[in-house]
Design a protein around this motif. Structure first.
Motif, PDB file in Angstrom:
ATOM      1  N   LEU A   1      87.807  -2.038  69.551  1.00 16.26           N
ATOM      2  CA  LEU A   1      88.644  -2.380  70.698  1.00 16.26           C
ATOM      3  C   LEU A   1      88.997  -3.865  70.668  1.00 16.26           C
ATOM      4  CD1 LEU A   1      86.906  -0.375  73.570  1.00 16.26           C
ATOM      5  CD2 LEU A   1      89.145   0.069  72.552  1.00 16.26           C
ATOM      6  N   GLN A   2      90.293  -4.136  70.818  1.00 18.76           N
ATOM      7  CA  GLN A   2      90.785  -5.511  70.803  1.00 18.76           C
ATOM      8  C   GLN A   2      91.683  -5.725  72.012  1.00 18.76           C
ATOM      9  OE1 GLN A   2      93.290  -6.546  67.451  1.00 18.76           O
ATOM     10  NE2 GLN A   2      92.682  -8.697  67.538  1.00 18.76           N
ATOM     11  N   ILE A   3      91.425  -6.797  72.757  1.00 20.72           N
ATOM     12  CA  ILE A   3      92.233  -7.134  73.921  1.00 20.72           C
ATOM     13  C   ILE A   3      93.385  -8.017  73.475  1.00 20.72           C
ATOM     14  CG2 ILE A   3      92.262  -8.194  76.201  1.00 20.72           C
ATOM     15  CD1 ILE A   3      90.574  -5.697  76.044  1.00 20.72           C
ATOM     16  N   THR A   4      94.597  -7.504  73.560  1.00 22.44           N
ATOM     17  CA  THR A   4      95.760  -8.291  73.178  1.00 22.44           C
ATOM     18  C   THR A   4      96.199  -9.178  74.331  1.00 22.44           C
ATOM     19  OG1 THR A   4      98.086  -8.189  72.483  1.00 22.44           O
ATOM     20  CG2 THR A   4      97.272  -6.376  73.835  1.00 22.44           C
ATOM     21  N   THR A   5      96.529 -10.433  73.995  1.00 25.48           N
ATOM     22  CA  THR A   5      96.976 -11.390  75.007  1.00 25.48           C
ATOM     23  C   THR A   5      98.491 -11.552  74.990  1.00 25.48           C
ATOM     24  OG1 THR A   5      96.586 -13.213  73.440  1.00 25.48           O
ATOM     25  CG2 THR A   5      94.795 -12.650  74.957  1.00 25.48           C
ATOM     26  N   ALA A   6      99.188 -10.662  74.293  1.00 29.66           N
ATOM     27  CA  ALA A   6     100.648 -10.745  74.238  1.00 29.66           C
ATOM     28  C   ALA A   6     101.244 -10.510  75.624  1.00 29.66           C
ATOM     29  CB  ALA A   6     101.194  -9.717  73.247  1.00 29.66           C
ATOM     30  N   ASP A   7     102.404 -11.139  75.874  1.00 28.25           N
ATOM     31  CA  ASP A   7     103.081 -10.955  77.152  1.00 28.25           C
ATOM     32  C   ASP A   7     103.500  -9.501  77.330  1.00 28.25           C
ATOM     33  OD1 ASP A   7     102.786 -13.621  77.528  1.00 28.25           O
ATOM     34  OD2 ASP A   7     104.914 -14.128  77.471  1.00 28.25           O
ATOM     35  N   LEU A   8     103.451  -9.035  78.567  1.00 33.83           N
ATOM     36  CA  LEU A   8     103.949  -7.699  78.879  1.00 33.83           C
ATOM     37  C   LEU A   8     105.476  -7.757  78.868  1.00 33.83           C
ATOM     38  CD1 LEU A   8     103.060  -4.820  79.844  1.00 33.83           C
ATOM     39  CD2 LEU A   8     103.508  -5.634  82.166  1.00 33.83           C
ATOM     40  N   PRO A   9     106.169  -6.949  78.048  1.00 33.37           N
ATOM     41  CA  PRO A   9     107.631  -7.025  77.970  1.00 33.37           C
ATOM     42  C   PRO A   9     108.277  -6.679  79.310  1.00 33.37           C
ATOM     43  CG  PRO A   9     106.725  -5.733  76.155  1.00 33.37           C
ATOM     44  CD  PRO A   9     105.611  -5.949  77.136  1.00 33.37           C
ATOM     45  N   PRO A  10     109.445  -7.261  79.581  1.00 31.86           N
ATOM     46  CA  PRO A  10     110.134  -6.934  80.836  1.00 31.86           C
ATOM     47  C   PRO A  10     110.709  -5.529  80.795  1.00 31.86           C
ATOM     48  CG  PRO A  10     111.508  -8.333  79.478  1.00 31.86           C
ATOM     49  CD  PRO A  10     110.189  -8.247  78.780  1.00 31.86           C
ATOM     50  N   LYS A  11     111.013  -5.002  81.961  1.00 28.56           N
ATOM     51  CA  LYS A  11     111.648  -3.693  82.059  1.00 28.56           C
ATOM     52  C   LYS A  11     112.907  -3.821  82.904  1.00 28.56           C
ATOM     53  CE  LYS A  11     111.080   1.023  83.785  1.00 28.56           C
ATOM     54  NZ  LYS A  11     110.232   1.949  84.556  1.00 28.56           N
ATOM     55  N   GLN A  12     114.003  -3.293  82.360  1.00 30.66           N
ATOM     56  CA  GLN A  12     115.271  -3.340  83.087  1.00 30.66           C
ATOM     57  C   GLN A  12     115.238  -2.383  84.268  1.00 30.66           C
ATOM     58  OE1 GLN A  12     118.937  -2.785  80.760  1.00 30.66           O
ATOM     59  NE2 GLN A  12     119.661  -1.421  82.376  1.00 30.66           N
ATOM     60  N   THR A  13     115.793  -2.816  85.374  1.00 36.10           N
ATOM     61  CA  THR A  13     115.869  -1.964  86.562  1.00 36.10           C
ATOM     62  C   THR A  13     116.781  -0.775  86.301  1.00 36.10           C
ATOM     63  OG1 THR A  13     115.504  -3.837  88.041  1.00 36.10           O
ATOM     64  CG2 THR A  13     116.544  -1.886  88.993  1.00 36.10           C
ATOM     65  N   THR A  14     116.322   0.405  86.680  1.00 31.95           N
ATOM     66  CA  THR A  14     117.153   1.609  86.562  1.00 31.95           C
ATOM     67  C   THR A  14     117.446   2.237  87.914  1.00 31.95           C
ATOM     68  OG1 THR A  14     115.218   3.043  86.265  1.00 31.95           O
ATOM     69  CG2 THR A  14     116.224   2.124  84.270  1.00 31.95           C
ATOM     70  N   GLU A  15     116.673   1.832  88.951  1.00 30.89           N
ATOM     71  CA  GLU A  15     116.905   2.438  90.265  1.00 30.89           C
ATOM     72  C   GLU A  15     116.335   1.560  91.368  1.00 30.89           C
ATOM     73  OE1 GLU A  15     116.857   6.853  91.075  1.00 30.89           O
ATOM     74  OE2 GLU A  15     114.975   6.296  92.068  1.00 30.89           O
ATOM     75  N   ILE A  16     117.068   1.501  92.470  1.00 31.97           N
ATOM     76  CA  ILE A  16     116.574   0.918  93.715  1.00 31.97           C
ATOM     77  C   ILE A  16     116.355   2.065  94.691  1.00 31.97           C
ATOM     78  CG2 ILE A  16     117.098  -0.551  95.684  1.00 31.97           C
ATOM     79  CD1 ILE A  16     118.746  -2.311  93.923  1.00 31.97           C
ATOM     80  N   ASP A  17     115.165   2.135  95.273  1.00 26.89           N
ATOM     81  CA  ASP A  17     114.862   3.149  96.279  1.00 26.89           C
ATOM     82  C   ASP A  17     114.758   2.468  97.637  1.00 26.89           C
ATOM     83  OD1 ASP A  17     114.605   5.464  94.592  1.00 26.89           O
ATOM     84  OD2 ASP A  17     112.758   4.576  93.832  1.00 26.89           O
ATOM     85  N   GLY A  18     115.587   2.925  98.572  1.00 25.85           N
ATOM     86  CA  GLY A  18     115.561   2.345  99.901  1.00 25.85           C
ATOM     87  C   GLY A  18     115.525   3.409 100.986  1.00 25.85           C
ATOM     88  N   GLN A  19     114.719   3.174 101.968  1.00 31.79           N
ATOM     89  CA  GLN A  19     114.680   4.035 103.158  1.00 31.79           C
ATOM     90  C   GLN A  19     115.025   3.159 104.361  1.00 31.79           C
ATOM     91  OE1 GLN A  19     111.041   6.235 103.560  1.00 31.79           O
ATOM     92  NE2 GLN A  19     111.326   7.382 101.668  1.00 31.79           N
ATOM     93  N   LEU A  20     116.185   3.408 104.919  1.00 28.98           N
ATOM     94  CA  LEU A  20     116.715   2.594 106.003  1.00 28.98           C
ATOM     95  C   LEU A  20     116.961   3.450 107.239  1.00 28.98           C
ATOM     96  CD1 LEU A  20     119.574   0.934 103.903  1.00 28.98           C
ATOM     97  CD2 LEU A  20     117.207   0.194 104.000  1.00 28.98           C
ATOM     98  N   ASN A  21     117.094   2.770 108.356  1.00 28.62           N
ATOM     99  CA  ASN A  21     117.640   3.434 109.544  1.00 28.62           C
ATOM    100  C   ASN A  21     118.914   2.704 109.944  1.00 28.62           C
ATOM    101  OD1 ASN A  21     117.491   5.287 111.944  1.00 28.62           O
ATOM    102  ND2 ASN A  21     117.554   3.300 112.985  1.00 28.62           N
TER     103      ASN A  21
END
Length: 422
Positions: A142-162
């Motif tokens: 087992l090896q703990i990698t210290t590499a940065d977590l890659p970004p993820k592009q937004t695919t959806e906004i979820d909103g609950q409004l009144n």
């Protein structure tokens, strides 16, 4: 013959005292398992292969020194990599290709990020695949990698409004939507989305009531342009149009057109990320009630890159990394091993054992499966030596030693009497 019997008794008591002394010496050794000395009697066979009737025997011998693999107390520690096994099983370690097993869960990271024991053995387990899922199969170091977590592009906004049902509709043919003019819309809210490089962009959404139970939704971005194709009817809606939402008589969403509702952002040429990129606006659960506008929940699935800030180990052995962007990622999973006959293991020192033919083949699996116990992180398993019992055993062994010495002394006196006969 009494000399031989007494001598064997002295040797046995001496070996028992050695075992007790070793137990006491390791009373504070993490993961140590106490041992007991087991004895067997010895008889001499006749030439015919059977012992004679009424034979007293010729003493005793040590048949085995058996370790007691009972559970030790679990003590909390300040090291996130310390682990205690609560139940059956052993940690599986490798060192130069040699496999050993231990209950000592004091681990650290070496300079290469491997999880190592105090003696330098590498803790083994399952790694993760390219999708961040645990890849079961043959255990690896087992090896703990210290590499940065890659970004993820937004695919959806979820909103609950009144949306407030009491507001007066705005005729878009008379007062077209304009993000810069608050009189052309009723309400607005914002969300941060991320492109392919993890760059943030603030998207503002606006809500315009155009008729009874009908609302138009628009989007605008301060650092990018919101561009959507025309939506039926044939008349082209204003720039930034996202969807038309119709509510039923109870204030619940009836229809959304188009569905899904896309927002497309065109990024500046100097940004460097994929442009344009699209994501959907999901308003499922939104309502139109006769109360003020409110944002009940608003979330999106993208994120920026993050650096490893820490990690933790669950009861199932899964190592989870925590990143500066608030996200987590699975880094691996610790495996445990058990044996049909743990007493058949060969002690190697340094709180380690090796597999033998007597122990049977190692049964490797994840914690809390089969006969394997749970892992408790930031904790260690104490030695299972009972000091009170060991001190009582020491007194008993000492008296046994004295008694056997007395039989030798008595036999010597008898021989002396025989020698002195005239």
């Amino acid at each position: 013959m009494s000399f031989q019997q007494g001598l064997s008794g002295l040797n046995g008591a001496s070996k028992q005292l050695e075992t007790i002394g070793n137990n006491i010496a390791n009373a504070n050794t993490v993961g140590f398992k106490a041992a007991t000395t087991e004895f067997a009697d010895v008889y001499a066979n006749s030439l015919s292969g059977t012992s004679g009737l009424g034979t007293a025997g010729i003493g005793t011998r040590v048949s085995t020194i058996a370790q007691q693999f009972s559970q030790g107390n679990v003590t909390a520690s300040n090291n996130a990599l310390d682990m205690a096994i609560n139940g059956g099983g052993f940690f599986r370690l490798t060192n130069g290709g040699a496999v050993s097993y231990a209950r000592n869960g004091q681990f650290q990271l070496d300079k290469n990020g491997y999880i190592v024991s105090p003696s330098g053995g590498h803790l083994t387990g399952y790694g993760v695949d390219s999708k961040g899922k645990v890849a079961t199969g043959s255990p690896t170091d087992l090896q703990i990698t210290t590499a940065d977590l890659p970004p993820k592009q937004t695919t959806e906004i979820d909103g609950q409004l009144n949306l407030d049902a009491r507001v007066t509709p705005i005729d878009p043919t008379v007062t077209p939507f304009n993000a810069s003019d608050p009189t052309t819309y009723h309400n607005g809210t914002s969300a941060t989305v991320y492109d392919t490089q993890g760059n943030p962009h603030v998207v503002q959404t606006y809500y315009v009531k155009t008729a009874a139970d009908k609302w138009d939704v628009y989007a605008d971005c301060a650092t990018a342009q919101s561009v959507n194709p025309p939506v039926p009817p044939a008349t082209t809606p204003p720039a930034g149009f996202v969807a038309s939402v119709t509510f039923d008589f109870s204030g619940q969403i009836k229809t959304v057109a188009p569905s899904p509702s896309p927002i497309t952002l065109t990024l500046p040429a100097t940004n460097g990320a994929t442009s344009p990129f699209s994501f959907n606006l999901n308003l499922t659960g939104s309502t139109q009630f006769g109360s003020t506008f409110s944002v009940n929940s608003l979330s999106q699935d993208g994120y920026a890159s993050g650096r490893l800030s820490g990690f933790g180990i669950g009861n199932d052995g899964i190592i989870t990394g925590r990143y500066t962007n608030g996200k987590t990622s699975t880094l691996g999973q610790v495996v445990l091993a058990n044996f049909r006959n743990p007493n058949g293991l060969q002690p190697l020192g340094n709180n380690q054992w090796a597999e033998t033919a007597g122990s049977g083949e190692a049964l490797v699996g994840t914690p809390d499966s089969g006969s394997l116990g749970l892992i408790q992180s930031s904790a260690t398993e104490d030695s299972n030596v009972d000091m009170t019992a060991e001190l009582v055993n020491m007194i008993t062994a000492q008296r046994v030693f004295q008694a056997n010495a007395q039989t030798i002394k008595t036999q010597d006196q008898i021989l002396q009497t025989l020698v002195n006969l005239r």
